[in-house]
Design an enzyme around this catalytic site. Structure first.
Site, short mmCIF file in Angstrom:
data_model
loop_
_atom_site.label_atom_id
_atom_site.label_comp_id
_atom_site.label_asym_id
_atom_site.label_seq_id
_atom_site.Cartn_x
_atom_site.Cartn_y
_atom_site.Cartn_z
N LYS B 99 0.67 -1.27 0.04
CA LYS B 99 0.05 -0.14 0.05
C LYS B 99 0.79 1.22 -0.05
O LYS B 99 1.62 1.51 0.98
CB LYS B 99 -1.03 0.02 1.32
CG LYS B 99 -1.83 1.29 1.33
CD LYS B 99 -2.55 1.43 2.47
CE LYS B 99 -3.04 2.89 2.44
NZ LYS B 99 -3.85 3.32 3.56
N GLY B 160 -8.53 9.46 8.71
CA GLY B 160 -9.01 9.45 10.11
C GLY B 160 -9.94 10.49 10.50
O GLY B 160 -10.23 10.89 11.58
N ALA B 186 -9.78 5.62 3.18
CA ALA B 186 -9.70 6.95 3.95
C ALA B 186 -10.95 7.85 4.16
O ALA B 186 -11.50 8.00 3.01
CB ALA B 186 -8.57 7.66 3.71
N GLY B 187 -11.26 7.97 5.28
CA GLY B 187 -12.48 9.23 5.64
C GLY B 187 -13.49 8.25 5.83
O GLY B 187 -14.67 9.02 6.44
N ALA B 208 -9.63 1.87 8.79
CA ALA B 208 -9.14 1.32 10.09
C ALA B 208 -9.65 2.08 11.27
O ALA B 208 -10.47 1.59 12.06
CB ALA B 208 -7.46 1.69 10.01
#
Lengths: 66, 258
Positions: B99, B160, B186-187, B208
């Site tokens: 990644k 995040g 992301a987001g 995550a």
């Protein structure tokens, strides 16, 4: 002789190999990788690769991360 | 893209379309329970200097879950740093998947797409399967595919932030313009964000924070699993067209008292 391992100075010695250094650091070889002066040393070459005086050594492993 | 049975990367079919980042879990037991509840088959890990205590346990915990590991280059600001980190990840974990993440600064964590493209091209030449975290710019996504990336992973909003998908049109456009898997990365804040990503045509979702920093990571992992499956099914089912006015779903004849 002095080498820097993960940003910390420690004594080196003539003929010190990557394999010997990893053993001195008391690390499990599984899941780690080593770079000497910005170049990755393949595991198969640990025993035959010397860590020269003033070398910058990075020893990394997997940590929790996104 | 892949067929409806799973996400295909580098010829490998993953039946789960959820990729889980491992950062942010309070401890390894919660991480392991969340990974299992999510049903994921692919988890990201960061490559960092070994701490004095050896750092122990993470690889054992993930290995017990039977998931593939995807090392990332998180924290790298230049192509040069990312190349070294990617090579270390390959050596440490025995995988040529990476990644690729090259960020511009620590406040926004937004991708530096100039450095990203340079790093992607170099890593593809070295035989890596490059999965780049990128902006939601469709043209940058195309350029990443042009240099040989195996997928593109556009952000929905900053890492995040939990702000969801701020530009759904851009994500849809990326899906239309490239012929590799699109992974929304992301987001994501909650389950509806993950479902929307899939409804927009994404092939998978990577998250995550939304799971690991939620109040109940295991329950949220289950929610994300359901949302990704639901969104993917809805996309395949073909939603009804939007209408400006109502359309009765009950018979309009035979009314009592007519």
């Amino acid at each position: 002789m002095t080498i820097t391992v993960n940003g910390v100075d420690r004594p080196g010695r003539p003929g010190l190999t990557v394999a010997a250094l990893v053993a001195e650091l008391d690390l499990q070889p599984r899941g780690i990788a080593v770079a000497v002066d910005g170049e990755v040393v393949r595991r198969s070459e640990w025993a035959s690769t010397a860590v020269p005086d003033r070398a910058r050594v990075d020893v990394v492993t997997a940590m929790q991360g996104g | 893209m892949g067929d409806s049975s799973g996400l295909v990367l580098d010829g490998v079919t993953l039946s789960s379309r959820l990729v889980l980042g491992t950062g942010g879990a309070a401890n390894l037991a919660i991480l392991q329970a969340a990974v299992r509840a999510s049903g994921t088959e692919l988890v990201t890990v960061a490559m960092r200097r070994v701490p004095a205590d050896g750092g122990g346990g993470l690889l054992d915990v993930l290995s017990e879950c039977g998931v593939r590991l995807l090392p990332n280059t998180a924290g790298c600001h230049t192509a040069r740093e990312a190349l070294l980190t990617a090579r270390l990840g390959r050596e440490a974990l025995g995988t040529h998947w990476v990644k690729l993440e090259v960020i511009a600064d620590d406040r926004t964590l937004l991708p530096d797409v100039v450095e990203l493209l340079e790093a992607a091209e170099a890593l593809v030449r070295e035989g890596f399967v490059v999965l780049p975290y990128t902006s939601d710019d469709p043209i940058v996504a195309q350029r990443l595919v042009d240099v040989g990336c195996a997928a593109v992973m556009p952000l929905g909003s900053p890492i995040g932030s939990g702000m969801g998908i701020r530009n759904p049109h851009a994500i849809e456009l990326i899906r239309e313009l490239v012929d590799v898997p699109v992974v929304l990365d992301a987001g994501i804040g909650t389950a509806s964000d993950a479902a929307l990503a899939m409804e927009l045509g994404c092939d998978a979702v990577l998250l995550a924070t939304a799971v690991m920093r939620s109040e109940d990571p295991v329950r949220m992992a289950r929610a994300m699993r359901s949302a990704v499956e639901g969104g993917h099914l809805a996309r395949g089912a073909g939603r009804v067209p939007l209408r400006r006015m109502a359309r009765a779903s009950s018979p309009t004849t035979g009314l009592v008292g007519a």
